[in-house]
Design an enzyme around this catalytic site. Structure first.
Site, PDB file in Angstrom:
ATOM      1  N   LYS A  88      -9.274   2.528  -2.625  1.00 29.99           N
ATOM      2  CA  LYS A  88      -9.675   2.040  -1.066  1.00 29.99           C
ATOM      3  C   LYS A  88     -10.586   2.374  -0.444  1.00 29.99           C
ATOM      4  CE  LYS A  88      -7.112   1.235   3.323  1.00 29.99           C
ATOM      5  NZ  LYS A  88      -6.148   1.722   4.024  1.00 29.99           N
ATOM      6  N   CYS A 106      -5.678  -3.390   1.808  1.00 35.48           N
ATOM      7  CA  CYS A 106      -5.244  -3.048   3.885  1.00 35.48           C
ATOM      8  C   CYS A 106      -6.806  -2.999   4.162  1.00 35.48           C
ATOM      9  CB  CYS A 106      -4.793  -1.611   3.951  1.00 35.48           C
ATOM     10  SG  CYS A 106      -3.639  -1.648   5.623  1.00 35.48           S
ATOM     11  N   GLU A 129       0.505  -1.242  -0.232  1.00 40.87           N
ATOM     12  CA  GLU A 129      -0.056   0.081  -0.148  1.00 40.87           C
ATOM     13  C   GLU A 129       0.646   0.538  -0.012  1.00 40.87           C
ATOM     14  OE1 GLU A 129      -3.887   1.820   3.552  1.00 40.87           O
ATOM     15  OE2 GLU A 129      -2.347   0.365   3.179  1.00 40.87           O
TER      16      GLU A 129
END
Length: 551
Positions: A118, A154, A43
């Site tokens: 994300k 994540c 990430e």
């Protein structure tokens, strides 16, 4: 069908876009040479995690855009290799905040095939992502050598919906790229959470994780993979850079993953390696040539010295013993002994002349008044001044030696033992300080010297040695009690009455929680230190100094 994927478990530096980009390009060439068809980077690998308010600067985002193009161009000739690149992407029409997406782009043949944003933005503990990022909405599934891969970033994988959405979109494998900070026990919790995603979707999962220290947080790496039954079939070693190759075999609907599986060694070795990596990266990434610390002959400074030597080597560590009128002979004897065991530079500066001079200067103001903590703090501040002088003269950074128990209760001196640039054991409770010392004496993970801490340092009663016959327990509960109350109140937000109901003495609980509250002003002025518990006195502790409420 058999194919190879590569996880770039690498250590990036925040803001070093050119250096980070080159690491990714080098990893792509190595992955291609090793036969991989897919390279996963962590990430925000391109810019480092976390870049904080750099994300609010248009020039920074423009530089990131340029670096993405550079990576695409430099890897265009790597036939059949797909790269998942973590990076920030500017959001159009952004206002003062939330200027970009926490994104990952799929690069193929020099082109950006698609970009995923994300969806789940954490805003707890050390995370502050809603300040910088806008949430994405759509799932991302891409094809690699006939295999459909669903991409998550994540926090997405800590929620149910994003994984289910990529499964519904036809994914056969879930790829999660991450920058998830370390704390004790986090690795096992992380694998267990990913196991839940596998069980919900019936899909195998590959988890690519960052490694390295960034200010107060440490990323341990330990990238891994789970098969469709949730069994760990790959695990990278922790706290080191590594290109991890895994073989995927697809037979009908089943996908098997084969790779090496590193063991989970346990809490104390994990803590030690996290602290060492945190020290090494903070010192090295910020360009300090060496460190200096006050070596008192006590437990905390002994542990910090052992950490510093493991992190930097003996030649980059300087120690100074500064005896006062109340320093016991065994303190300087043990300090000399430990410095000799590790082979570091060792000097002694007697602070008694300076202490007497300070007291003489204050005679008119203090006439008729008994000595108290004022004179104790003078000694600590003289030592802090001397260490900072050495720091200025030799460009060394001062490592402070205070632990979490002291910082919680204010058992530390502003501009004294708190004076310095980095606090390695700031988040280590005193009981764990002793446990780590025992572990390090039994283990020599970096080959810098076995049994470095003299036994007497570990076994003698802790003392600041600022007045005759002083011990820490003169003014604090036993450390086993103190640390348990701190953990319940500070880390877990338990109410005072709940802690008392758990069996702790009311007087101890009231005293400790009061000390935590009234010493907030000190902690605001403490140097940054390494986070190794689920809540530290850092980014994940934000209490007002002026405050009349106590839980």
């Amino acid at each position: 069908m058999t194919l190879s994927i590569c996880i770039a478990q690498l250590n990036f530096t925040v803001g070093d876009l050119r250096g980070n980009a080159q690491k990714i390009i080098d990893a792509a060439h190595a992955a291609h040479a090793g036969g991989a068809v897919l390279l996963l980077t962590p990430e925000l690998a391109l810019c480092g995690y976390a870049a904080e308010d750099l994300f609010l600067r248009p020039a920074f985002l423009s530089a990131c855009d340029d670096a993405v193009k550079r990576i695409a161009e430099a890897t265009a000739g790597l036939k059949d290799l797909v790269i998942v690149l973590g990076h920030p992407q500017r959001a159009s029409g952004a206002g003062a905040f939330a200027t970009c997406f926490n994104a990952a782009s799929v690069l193929r043949a020099g082109q950006i095939e698609q970009t995923y944003a994300k969806r789940e933005l954490p805003n707890y503990e050390v995370f502050d992502e809603r300040r910088y990022f806008r949430p994405g909405a759509a799932p991302c599934v891409f094809e690699v050598a006939g295999l459909r891969v669903g991409l998550l970033i994540c926090e997405d994988a800590w929620h149910t919906a994003p994984a289910r959405d990529v499964a519904a979109a036809g994914a056969q494998l879930i790829a999660v790229i991450n920058a998830s900070p370390f704390h004790g026990g986090k690795s096992s919790a992380r694998e267990q959470t990913m196991r839940a995603r596998v069980q919900e979707t019936g899909l195998p999962l590959v988890y690519a994780h960052l490694v390295g220290g960034q200010d107060e947080v440490v990323f341990e790496g330990r990238s891994f993979a789970l098969d469709a039954d949730g069994i760990v079939v790959a695990r990278a070693p922790a706290f080191e850079e590594k290109l991890v190759f895994a073989q995927l075999e697809q037979a009908q609907a089943a996908i098997k993953i084969k790779a090496d599986i590193a063991p989970l060694p346990g809490l104390l070795p994990d803590l030690w390696h996290a602290l060492v990596l945190g020290v090494r990266d903070y010192i090295s990434k910020n360009g300090f040539p060496s460190v200096v610390l006050g070596l008192s002959g006590g437990m905390d400074s002994a542990l910090v010295l052992a950490l510093a030597v493991d992190a930097l080597g003996k030649d980059r560590v300087r120690t100074v013993m500064m005896p006062s009128p109340y320093t016991a002979d065994i303190s300087w004897i043990d300090a000399r002994d430990m410095a000799g065991r590790l082979g570091v530079s060792y000097e002694e500066i007697d602070i008694r002349p300076a202490f007497e001079a300070f007291k003489a200067s204050l005679v008119p103001q203090f006439a008729g008044m008994a000595e108290d903590t004022t004179e104790e703090n003078l000694q600590a501040r003289i030592r802090g001044t001397l260490l900072m002088a050495l720091s200025n003269k030799f460009a060394s950074i001062v490592l402070t030696t205070g632990n979490k128990s002291e910082l919680a209760t204010g058992y530390c001196t502003l501009y004294g033992d708190m004076a310095g640039g980095f606090a390695p054991i700031k988040d280590v409770p005193k009981t764990q300080v002793f446990a780590l010392a025992r572990w390090r004496n039994d283990n020599d993970p970096f080959g810098t010297g076995a049994n470095p801490i003299p036994e007497r340092i570990i076994t003698r009663p802790p003392s600041a040695e600022l007045r005759p016959n002083q011990t820490d327990q003169d003014s604090l509960p036993p450390y086993e009690v103190l640390d348990a109350i701190i953990a319940r109140y500070m880390e877990n937000d338990e109410a005072i009455e709940s802690i008392i109901a758990a069996g702790f003495e009311r007087a101890d609980v009231e005293r400790v929680t009061r000390l935590i509250k009234i010493n907030e002003y000190k902690r605001r002025q403490a140097p940054v230190g390494i986070r190794v518990t689920r809540r530290s006195f850092g980014k994940d502790w934000r209490y007002p100094i002026t405050n009349q409420f106590r839980a």
